[in-house]
Design a protein around this motif. Structure first.
Motif, PDB file in Angstrom:
ATOM      1  N   SER A 178       0.967  -1.189  -0.003  1.00 21.88           N
ATOM      2  CA  SER A 178      -0.172  -0.009  -0.054  1.00 21.88           C
ATOM      3  C   SER A 178       0.911   1.238  -0.064  1.00 21.88           C
ATOM      4  O   SER A 178       1.638   1.430  -0.872  1.00 21.88           O
ATOM      5  CB  SER A 178      -0.997  -0.030   1.281  1.00 21.88           C
TER       6      SER A 178
ATOM      7  N   ALA B  40       0.417  -3.781  -4.002  1.00 25.73           N
ATOM      8  CA  ALA B  40      -0.748  -2.652  -4.068  1.00 25.73           C
ATOM      9  C   ALA B  40      -0.158  -1.188  -3.923  1.00 25.73           C
ATOM     10  O   ALA B  40      -0.609  -0.377  -3.370  1.00 25.73           O
ATOM     11  CB  ALA B  40      -1.676  -2.794  -3.010  1.00 25.73           C
TER      12      ALA B  40
ATOM     13  N   ARG C  33     -11.522   4.808  -4.529  1.00 27.83           N
ATOM     14  CA  ARG C  33     -11.432   3.865  -3.600  1.00 27.83           C
ATOM     15  C   ARG C  33     -12.721   2.981  -3.411  1.00 27.83           C
ATOM     16  O   ARG C  33     -13.654   3.357  -2.952  1.00 27.83           O
ATOM     17  CB  ARG C  33     -11.120   4.526  -1.910  1.00 27.83           C
TER      18      ARG C  33
ATOM     19  N   ASP D 153      -8.966  -4.762  -5.594  1.00 28.58           N
ATOM     20  CA  ASP D 153      -8.447  -3.972  -4.573  1.00 28.58           C
ATOM     21  C   ASP D 153      -9.482  -2.826  -4.282  1.00 28.58           C
ATOM     22  O   ASP D 153      -9.915  -1.980  -5.165  1.00 28.58           O
ATOM     23  CB  ASP D 153      -7.223  -3.238  -5.043  1.00 28.58           C
TER      24      ASP D 153
ATOM     25  N   ALA E  44      -8.789  -0.198  -2.163  1.00 27.02           N
ATOM     26  CA  ALA E  44      -8.376   1.064  -1.748  1.00 27.02           C
ATOM     27  C   ALA E  44      -7.427   1.538  -2.830  1.00 27.02           C
ATOM     28  O   ALA E  44      -7.710   2.760  -2.980  1.00 27.02           O
ATOM     29  CB  ALA E  44      -7.264   0.741  -0.556  1.00 27.02           C
TER      30      ALA E  44
ATOM     31  N   TRP F 150      -6.465  -1.172  -8.915  1.00 30.09           N
ATOM     32  CA  TRP F 150      -5.160  -2.312  -9.201  1.00 30.09           C
ATOM     33  C   TRP F 150      -4.536  -1.850 -10.680  1.00 30.09           C
ATOM     34  O   TRP F 150      -3.595  -2.454 -10.929  1.00 30.09           O
ATOM     35  CB  TRP F 150      -5.837  -3.751  -9.375  1.00 30.09           C
TER      36      TRP F 150
ATOM     37  N   HIS G  18      -7.655  -5.323  -0.999  1.00 29.41           N
ATOM     38  CA  HIS G  18      -6.641  -4.716  -0.778  1.00 29.41           C
ATOM     39  C   HIS G  18      -5.504  -5.592  -0.026  1.00 29.41           C
ATOM     40  O   HIS G  18      -4.308  -5.681  -0.289  1.00 29.41           O
ATOM     41  CB  HIS G  18      -6.835  -3.286  -0.062  1.00 29.41           C
ATOM     42  N   HIS G  19      -5.931  -6.216   0.924  1.00 30.42           N
ATOM     43  CA  HIS G  19      -5.301  -7.113   1.777  1.00 30.42           C
ATOM     44  C   HIS G  19      -5.800  -8.587   1.268  1.00 30.42           C
ATOM     45  O   HIS G  19      -6.999  -8.913   1.418  1.00 30.42           O
ATOM     46  CB  HIS G  19      -5.573  -6.970   3.047  1.00 30.42           C
TER      47      HIS G  19
END
Length: 935
Positions: free
Chosen positions: A769, A792, A805, A858, A860, A863, A890-891
């Protein structure tokens, strides 16, 4: 024989997972099986606690331990514990076993339901219940309510009714289709002292009073025209029907805390619940009379209205909405004429209109649609006079109710919804009179994170604004700057964002409203509400010793603010900024001075405090000490008793050591970091180094490493595989986040080289991130890293600036103008800064092999940012590989993907930093393949 890529990877995985000759090796399998503690809860009496013990992969079990003896119990499969007020019983969710879940077909998996385990902490007797949706103890600890899953036979009947709609004869004799919102389930009330219970069917809502006398239940069976409010006397199990209807669907229900009143709502059962209006009624248990609340043409109660009595049973708070209407429907074609009807045709359109003056951009509006649909606006019914006052509305929607009798705080972000896109989050704050509904605004455009605090006597409001603390006097409509001419800063001294620096927070009020507490970076201040004088109850020791003091282990009561007594002894948590070590300290309200109770090279975390006792739970940890649970009296944590020993797992494994390192950045700024040395470290030997970072990392010196396989490198595994791990602090300069990060990274790595720890030809870097962005940028500016893994990352700030987002639907512009990305200006005012801080514009400089990882869902970072970086490096002929994990946010959430990424990351660094042979996927890639779908 040439192996396929899939077979090759499988063999590599098998090698990595195999148990070596030494059982102490940290392997992926060891990480998977390593157990951690989750969700510890302590009984209100402080005599027992329950906690979930869970491995990274596998089934959890519950642990219950009595603190007034040596009894302890395990509950197989137990998770998410709750414990009764008196500590006599603990209850756990029993999830289906992992093997059952993993081996089941999709259809079979839907049939797997959670259960409940109820444990008697005195006898150890365990009772299990199947197919349980939810459960709860009442506040007195006398009863347990068990709400079961919907019966499968009932579901089959409803499906049959739904399928027979077109058959009039069948529909006449079969049951009608019931909306899911109106369906009830079986509820069982268990008397814990005797084990006896009663079951009632078709329950849609229930509520316990606080004194343990009554439970109120709502029973709705539309097919049987049965709608009842039932009051159960918990001592006798006698059931009293408060009110019954044949055609009125009952909604919410609540019992006053003293057991005097039952409030409930009801509406026409023939109306679909989406557009059903409800009436509020109040039942007086003593007089056996029902009174209807006043109604209004402007406001209605709907299906989402919740009911809450004040503790003194003088007021009933509930939600209303301006109007109730049925959900819009897409027009259907039913005739030849309809085929050419423009209104019907366009009524079936798939269109979303984005208007420049919309308060919220469309993705954010869509994400918030369900919340907006369920939003109600708070009203209060004064029970003595049956006087109803509307408190919130569309202009001021958020009203904070605790136990106030005259005034409440309210806030609104409505004026600032549009500017969230680029400026962040703000609110206006109001005082509302509970008796009249009159509101007075006292704060304008306050940062949303700086919530004011209302005094218990409702005469004052304490708040922070632009570096100072203020006191607002409600009766006089006057505000006093309490920190005028103070030399001590109250704004965040480490704030390096392009926004107003926040405070360190407000502490509790004294219960007599004579004073409140507040924090600077290090010390705790007491501000007098009358004289406006202030002093440090920590006697300036925090700033002198660079110890950050914070009040710890207060009793947290639902819907009640923390308050303190005069001369109350306080437990303080202290974090030493120099040593990164924690301690517990003691201070007293109204007195200047602090006493050390315990302090050492460890991290302390207060976890839970007993509501009716001075006992609390905390954990103590270091990098080489698992955070086991300890119990202690609030005034004597130094005498704590250790209650768990999960550190035994760590003692059976090879483990490294963590130490604090200091260096000076390229711009002359002193920096700290954590160096984790490999297991069996030998002085004078140089090691491959993995750099992992984000922002401030040195406070993790005494943190036990997360024993999980996920998007982060597992420190214990890397250390046992011969790596040193470096966690440097990064301090940013607004407008130049990339360059200042590189300065810190370069100087930190060079310091490790100078220390004789790092092999300069074997240094790798990994970030995710914001850390992923810095990783990608760093290798465009320095060649000190020999391998990079970036998860990411934003690679192009010019395109990411107006990205979305997807988790919240918010635009990303505010992150650059006021937030983490730290540009400080818009793209069109400072385009060069966006370019200068974007890795994609400098890929030709890259000499470091890079692996990029993204989930293609993703929520956040778009991608496509990974795609941009990959394509740019590919075009420039650089060494790059891109891992796209399908349907991941995202995770990473799916365990196979977590394990796969962890294994590939280790293989990647082992190849580039340790010279091991490259796996086939790294040298050849992997061809797209479609696998047979599971039935």
């Amino acid at each position: 024989m040439k192996l396929s890529t899939r077979t090759s990877l499988a063999l590599i995985c098998a090698s990595l997972f195999s148990v070596s000759a030494f059982a102490a090796d940290v392997t992926p399998e060891a990480v998977m099986k390593f157990e951690s503690l989750k969700k510890p809860v302590i009984a209100a009496k402080g005599n027992a606690f329950a906690v979930e013990v869970t491995p990274d992969r596998g089934d959890s079990h519950g642990l219950v331990k009595r603190l007034d003896g040596k009894q302890s119990f395990e509950v197989a499969g137990g998770s998410k514990p709750i414990i009764s007020q008196d500590g006599r019983f603990a209850a756990f969710v029993i999830e289906p076993a992992l093997l059952a879940q993993e081996s089941a077909t999709a259809k079979e998996r839907k049939q797997l339901k959670s259960g409940l385990a109820l444990l008697d902490t005195q006898s150890g007797e365990e009772t299990r219940y199947e197919k349980v949706k939810q459960f709860a103890f009442n506040d007195s600890g006398s009863h347990l309510a068990i709400w079961y899953e919907a019966d499968e036979a009932d579901k089959a009947k409803e499906d049959k009714a739904d399928n027979s709609k077109g058959d009039e004869k069948s529909a006449a004799k079969d049951e009608v289709k019931v909306d899911d919102f109106d369906k009830g389930r079986t509820l069982e009330l268990v008397a814990l002292s005797s084990g006896k219970s009663i079951k009632l069917e078709h329950i849609t809502a229930y509520h316990f009073d606080k004194v343990g006398r009554y439970a109120a239940l709502v029973q709705n069976d539309i097919n049987q025209h049965l709608h009842r409010v039932i009051l159960v006397d918990l001592k006798t199990t006698k059931e009293q029907v408060v009110q019954g209807y044949v055609d009125q669907q009952l909604g919410a229900v609540a019992v006053s805390d003293d057991g005097k009143y039952v409030a409930y709502t009801y509406g026409d059962s023939k109306v679909e619940p989406y557009g059903r209006a409800y009436q509020l009624a109040l039942f007086d248990i003593k007089s056996d009379k029902v009174q209807l609340a006043p109604q209004s043409q402007d406001w209605s109660v709907n299906r989402y209205s919740e009911l809450n009595f004040s503790d003194d049973s003088q007021r009933l708070f509930f939600g209303r909405v301006p109007q109730v209407s049925q959900q819009l429907e897409v027009p259907k074609v039913s005739s030849d004429a309809d085929l050419f009807d423009a209104d019907i045709i366009t009524g079936q359109r798939g269109l979303r209109v984005w208007h420049g003056d919309d308060p919220r951009i469309k993705p954010n509006e869509i994400k918030g649609y369900d919340k907006a649909l369920k939003r109600t606006y708070l009203a209060v019914l004064h029970l003595g006079s049956n006087h109803l006052v509307q408190l919130g509305d569309k202009a001021v929607p958020d009203v904070e109710v605790q136990q106030q009798k005259r005034f409440v705080l309210a806030s609104s972000d409505v004026p600032y919804l549009k500017m969230i896109t680029w400026a962040g989050f703000y609110r206006d704050y109001y005082i509302i009179d509970l008796n009249t509904g009159r509101r007075a605004q006292f704060l304008t455009q306050q940062p949303s994170g700086e919530t004011p605090s209302l005094s218990p006597n409702e005469r004052f409001v304490a708040y922070y604004q632009r570096g100072d603390f203020y006191l607002y006097q409600i009766g006089q409509d006057n505000r006093v700057k309490l920190t005028k001419d103070f030399k001590t800063p109250f704004a965040d001294e480490d704030h390096d964002y392009p926004s107003i620096a926040p405070s360190y927070g407000l502490g509790p009020w004294l219960e007599d409203s004579s004073a409140f507490l507040a924090y600077d970076k290090y010390d705790i201040w007491q501000f007098d509400a009358q004289s406006h004088a202030a002093f440090r109850i920590t006697a300036s020791q925090g700033r002198k010793q660079q110890i950050q003091y914070r009040i710890a282990a207060l009793v947290n009561k639902e819907n009640e603010p923390d308050t303190l007594k005069r001369d109350q002894t306080l437990l303080l948590h202290g974090y030493n900024e120099r040593t990164k070590a924690d301690g517990f300290y003691q201070a007293r309200v109204g007195v200047s001075g602090v006493t050390q109770l315990m302090q050492g090279e460890y991290k302390l975390t207060p976890l839970d405090r007993a509501e009716n006792s001075d006992t609390f739970l905390f954990s103590k940890q270091r990098y080489d000490l698992f955070p086991d649970l300890y119990s202690a009296k609030v005034n004597a944590p130094q005498d704590a008793q250790r209650q768990t020993d999960l550190d035994s797992q760590r003692r059976a494994l090879d483990w490294g050591q963590a130490e604090l390192v200091h260096w000076t950045s390229g711009d002359g700024q002193p920096l700290d970091g954590v160096l984790i040395k490999p297991s069996n470290y030998q002085e004078g030997q140089r090691y491959p180094v993995l750099v992992y970072f984000y922002r401030f990392m040195s406070d993790r010196l005494h943190a036990f490493p997360q024993m999980q396989l996920n998007h982060r490198p597992n420190f214990a595994w890397y250390a046992d595989n011969g790596y040193a791990i470096f966690l440097p602090d990064i301090r940013f300069e607004v407008g130049y986040p990339g360059a200042t990060s590189v300065q810190a990274l370069n100087s930190g790595v060079q310091h490790l080289i100078d220390m004789g720890i790092a092999d300069r030809d074997r240094v790798g870097i990994q970030g995710h991130s914001w850390g992923g962005y810095q990783t990608a940028f760093a290798v465009t500016q320095t060649h000190i890293f020999k391998a990079a893994v970036t998860g990411a990352p934003v690679s192009n700030m010019t395109s990411a600036y107006s990205g979305i987002r997807h988790g919240t639907g918010l635009a990303r512009q505010f992150q650059y103008e006021t937030g983490q990305s730290r540009i400080g200006e818009s793209l069109f005012k400072a385009p060069q800064k966006y370019i200068e801080n974007s890795p994609v514009f400098y890929v030709e400089r890259i000499k470091t092999p890079m692996m990029i990882m993204f989930g293609d869902k993703d929520d956040a970072v778009p991608w496509e940012q990974g795609v941009e970086l990959y394509l740019a490096m590919r075009r420039a002929g650089k060494d790059v590989v891109f891992l796209q994990y399908e349907d991941e946010p995202h995770h990473l959430k799916k365990y196979p993907n977590k394990v796969d990424y962890s294994l590939r990351m280790m293989q990647y660094f082992d190849h580039y930093l340790k010279g091991k042979p490259a796996p086939e996927w790294l040298t050849q890639g992997e061809a797209y393949t479609e696998y047979k779908k599971a039935e």
